[in-house]
Design an enzyme around this catalytic site. Structure first.
Site, PDB file in Angstrom:
ATOM      1  CG  ASP A 203      11.255  12.017   0.693  1.00 24.48           C
ATOM      2  OD1 ASP A 203       9.858  12.435   1.457  1.00 24.48           O
ATOM      3  OD2 ASP A 203      11.284  10.795   0.546  1.00 24.48           O
TER       4      ASP A 203
ATOM      5  CG  ASN B 212      14.905  -0.197  -2.408  1.00 23.21           C
ATOM      6  OD1 ASN B 212      14.336   0.316  -1.208  1.00 23.21           O
ATOM      7  ND2 ASN B 212      14.483   0.550  -3.341  1.00 23.21           N
TER       8      ASN B 212
ATOM      9  CG  HIS C  46      13.734   3.412  -0.276  1.00 21.82           C
ATOM     10  ND1 HIS C  46      13.111   3.409  -1.269  1.00 21.82           N
ATOM     11  CD2 HIS C  46      12.957   4.406   0.528  1.00 21.82           C
ATOM     12  CE1 HIS C  46      11.454   3.582  -1.430  1.00 21.82           C
ATOM     13  NE2 HIS C  46      11.313   4.398   0.014  1.00 21.82           N
TER      14      HIS C  46
ATOM     15  CD  GLU D  49      14.978   4.312  -4.946  1.00 19.42           C
ATOM     16  OE1 GLU D  49      14.772   3.484  -3.416  1.00 19.42           O
ATOM     17  OE2 GLU D  49      13.710   4.220  -5.047  1.00 19.42           O
TER      18      GLU D  49
HETATM   19  C1  GLP Z   1       8.346   6.306  -0.189  1.00 20.84           C
HETATM   20  C2  GLP Z   1       8.896   7.592   0.959  1.00 20.84           C
HETATM   21  C3  GLP Z   1       9.985   6.786   2.156  1.00 20.84           C
HETATM   22  C4  GLP Z   1       9.066   6.409   3.156  1.00 20.84           C
HETATM   23  C5  GLP Z   1       8.580   4.381   2.080  1.00 20.84           C
HETATM   24  C6  GLP Z   1       7.956   3.896   2.372  1.00 20.84           C
HETATM   25  O1  GLP Z   1       8.749   5.918  -0.604  1.00 20.84           O
HETATM   26  N1  GLP Z   1       9.688   8.471   0.039  1.00 20.84           N
HETATM   27  O2  GLP Z   1      10.165   8.041   3.163  1.00 20.84           O
HETATM   28  O3  GLP Z   1       9.797   5.676   3.933  1.00 20.84           O
HETATM   29  O4  GLP Z   1       7.738   5.032   1.035  1.00 20.84           O
HETATM   30  O5  GLP Z   1       6.299   4.106   2.804  1.00 20.84           O
HETATM   31  P1  GLP Z   1       5.669   3.190   3.330  1.00 20.84           P
HETATM   32  O6  GLP Z   1       5.671   3.606   4.633  1.00 20.84           O
HETATM   33  O7  GLP Z   1       3.783   3.250   2.659  1.00 20.84           O
HETATM   34  O8  GLP Z   1       4.775   1.757   3.114  1.00 20.84           O
END
Ligand code: GLP
Length: 262
Positions: free
Chosen positions: A69, A138, A140, A145
């Site tokens: 992404d 949440n 995702h 989302e």
């Molecule tokens: C972001 C990314 C996701 C990631 C998520 C969790 O929103 N787009 O790919 O998995 O955050 O992030 P973290 O690993 O920092 O908790």
């Protein structure tokens, strides 16, 4: 789905690195594409891969990588674009060619068109052998989302305020977090041969439980892993705390057959 519960994030990082290293080492001259995630969760795995590259000769020569992404509207080269984050955290430190690392073009004048182009790029660059995933609080994955179609393709999504505030720590202030992103869809992600989701800490416990043991639902996008033929969830004890079948997952891990891979 296999659930691997380990004592610490460092143990999890080593297991995720093992999975990636196994496909990289086993490519035997064949083209290989891996799917990389940003966010904090995969960082220990990436550090371990960098260590193995430097100290043990693990080579990524010829490997291609696709990102999940990207934020919309950040200029090319902005330090918080995921394209820059992955350079900084992994690809600048291993022998993968920078042009072989792909992400959605979040700076394109037409993000909708950029999303379609990225869907094609992932299809043409793939198949993705292993896709690394984190999980949002949440539920995702990528930036899909809650409410995302379980069959979605790469497209523009609007972030929830929760995700914007979770990610504000990477920006000067909460208002600087973009509202829109281009993300691989859940259907796009599901085309990868092996999905490896990793999470640590109590803030992820509910999302992990919903993804692994809850109903298959667009309300928890990560629950789409339940439909996949080869999904591995690598979590520390804190992120596993809400799993009802945790004892069974530990038992399974203890009694794996010789050479039975994750
Ligand atoms: C972001 C990314 C996701 C990631 C998520 C969790 O929103 N787009 O790919 O998995 O955050 O992030 P973290 O690993 O920092 O908790």
């Amino acid at each position: 789905m296999e659930v691997v519960i380990l004592p610490t994030p460092a143990h999890c990082g080593r297991v995720v690195a093992d999975i990636l290293a196994r496909v990289v080492e086993g490519r035997a001259g064949q083209p290989l594409t891996v799917g990389l995630a940003t966010g904090g969760s995969p960082l220990l795995a990436y550090r371990e891969l960098i260590r193995r590259h430097r100290e043990e000769g693990l080579s990524f020569a010829g490997v291609r990588a696709v990102l999940l992404d990207e934020y919309v509207g950040l200029p090319v080269g902005h330090p918080q674009t995921y394209r820059e984050v992955i350079r900084r955290e992994l690809t600048d430190h291993i022998d993968i060619d920078d042009p072989d690392v792909h992400g959605p073009d979040g700076a394109a004048p037409d993000p909708l068109q950029a999303a379609v182009a990225y869907e094609h790029l992932v299809r043409d660059t793939g198949p993705v052998a292993v896709q690394v995933l984190g999980i949002g609080a949440n539920g995702h994955i990528g930036f899909n989302e809650p409410g995302s179609s379980l069959r979605s393709r790469t497209r523009v999504k609007t972030l929830t305020e929760q995700t914007r505030s979770d990610n504000a720590r990477f920006f000067d202030g909460p208002d600087d977090v973009p509202r829109h992103v281009v993300t691989q869809g859940l259907g796009t992600i599901g085309r990868a041969g092996h999905l490896v989701l990793t999470a640590f800490g109590s803030s992820k416990a509910d999302a992990v439980a919903a993804a692994v043991e809850g109903p298959l639902t667009a309300s928890c996008p990560a629950s789409v892993l339940q439909l996949h033929r080869h999904a591995t969830v690598v979590v520390d004890e804190e992120a596993a705390a809400a799993l009802e079948r945790a004892d069974y997952y530990r038992y399974t891990l203890l009694h794996k057959l010789a050479n039975q891979p994750h």
